[in-house]
Design an enzyme around this catalytic site. Structure first.
Site, mmCIF file in Angstrom:
data_model
loop_
_atom_site.group_PDB
_atom_site.id
_atom_site.type_symbol
_atom_site.label_atom_id
_atom_site.label_comp_id
_atom_site.label_asym_id
_atom_site.label_seq_id
_atom_site.Cartn_x
_atom_site.Cartn_y
_atom_site.Cartn_z
ATOM 1 C CE1 TYR A 42 -44.580 -54.428 48.866
ATOM 2 C CE2 TYR A 42 -44.259 -53.209 47.013
ATOM 3 C CZ TYR A 42 -44.815 -53.294 48.406
ATOM 4 O OH TYR A 42 -45.170 -52.303 49.276
ATOM 5 C CD GLU A 64 -44.194 -47.508 52.516
ATOM 6 O OE1 GLU A 64 -43.259 -46.760 52.137
ATOM 7 O OE2 GLU A 64 -44.595 -48.515 51.571
ATOM 8 C CD1 TRP A 72 -40.802 -50.966 47.575
ATOM 9 C CD2 TRP A 72 -40.573 -50.460 49.776
ATOM 10 N NE1 TRP A 72 -41.691 -51.985 48.393
ATOM 11 C CE2 TRP A 72 -41.426 -51.723 49.784
ATOM 12 C CE3 TRP A 72 -40.604 -49.663 51.027
ATOM 13 C CZ2 TRP A 72 -41.927 -52.007 50.822
ATOM 14 C CZ3 TRP A 72 -40.887 -50.282 52.145
ATOM 15 C CH2 TRP A 72 -41.965 -51.370 52.153
#
Length: 224
Positions: A42, A64, A72
């Site tokens: 990522y 988000e 996350w």
């Protein structure tokens, strides 16, 4: 990007001065990836690269929102589940979701089962359709909030990066989205979205991605 905690016993420690972790491949990366393989992909391939695809932008801002109050990494590892649950974040389809779809999502262990966030995604899909009608694309709307170079920090060093959580631009975008009826789009969530979609480059000085993304941003044609 909010610093995340990992339970991995092998988690490498970043340099306390630079905030960089040198990987097994010899490349220096931002501290927050923590030496984790999926986080590394990522970090290297997505975070900070400029995006102008409306579907991807809608996915990013929704995820988000789901991340609010969570790690996350939790969201990243459930991303395929989210895509399956929310019609690959094609907002034209999500806008047609019904109460039956909400209940389906609430019973889906592949996502974060939070009723208000699920309902928010459906609501925001309808608001996305309105934005596209008004501005031609989500990309044109979002990129209109890009900070001017003179309003950015001179250097993204480790101390500076750890202070980044919201800005005047993310606050302005958050306020405008809320005025338009969007939800789960607070200024901190919006700034994380701006980081992810490449509206800003917050890779640390010395991170091998930083200069690559600077070039990509320089070559990127802003949507209008």
């Amino acid at each position: 990007m909010t610093e995340q905690k990992s339970t991995s016993a092998a988690k490498p420690e970043p340099d306390p001065d630079t905030g960089l972790i040198v990987g097994a491949d010899g490349l220096s990366r931002c501290w927050w990836y923590g030496g984790l393989e999926d986080y590394q992909r990522y970090h290297d391939e997505e975070w900070g690269w400029p995006v102008d695809d409306d579907r991807r932008l809608f996915e990013k801002i929704c995820l988000e929102g789901f991340q609010s109050g969570l790690s996350w990494l939790t969201i990243l590892r459930k991303r395929e589940g989210f895509r399956a649950a929310f019609a690959n974040f094609e907002f034209e389809r999500v806008a047609k979701f019904t109460d039956k779809d909400v209940e389906r999502c609430l019973n889906d262990s592949g996502i974060v089962r939070h009723r208000k966030k699920i309902e928010s995604t459906i609501n925001n899909a309808n608001r996305a359709l309105e934005l596209r009608k008004e501005f031609g694309s989500l990309a044109a709307y979002f990129w209109s909030f890009e900070p001017k170079p003179e309003d950015r920090p001179e250097k993204i060093d480790f101390p500076t990066a750890k202070t980044l959580g919201k800005t005047a631009e993310s606050t302005a975008l958050s306020k405008d989205l809320k005025k338009r009826g969007w939800s789960f789009v607070g200024p901190t969530t919006v700034y994380a979205f701006m980081q992810s979609m490449g509206m800003v480059n917050d890779h640390l000085e010395g991170c091998f991605c930083r200069e690559k993304i600077e070039k990509a941003r320089a070559d990127f044609k802003r949507p209008v």
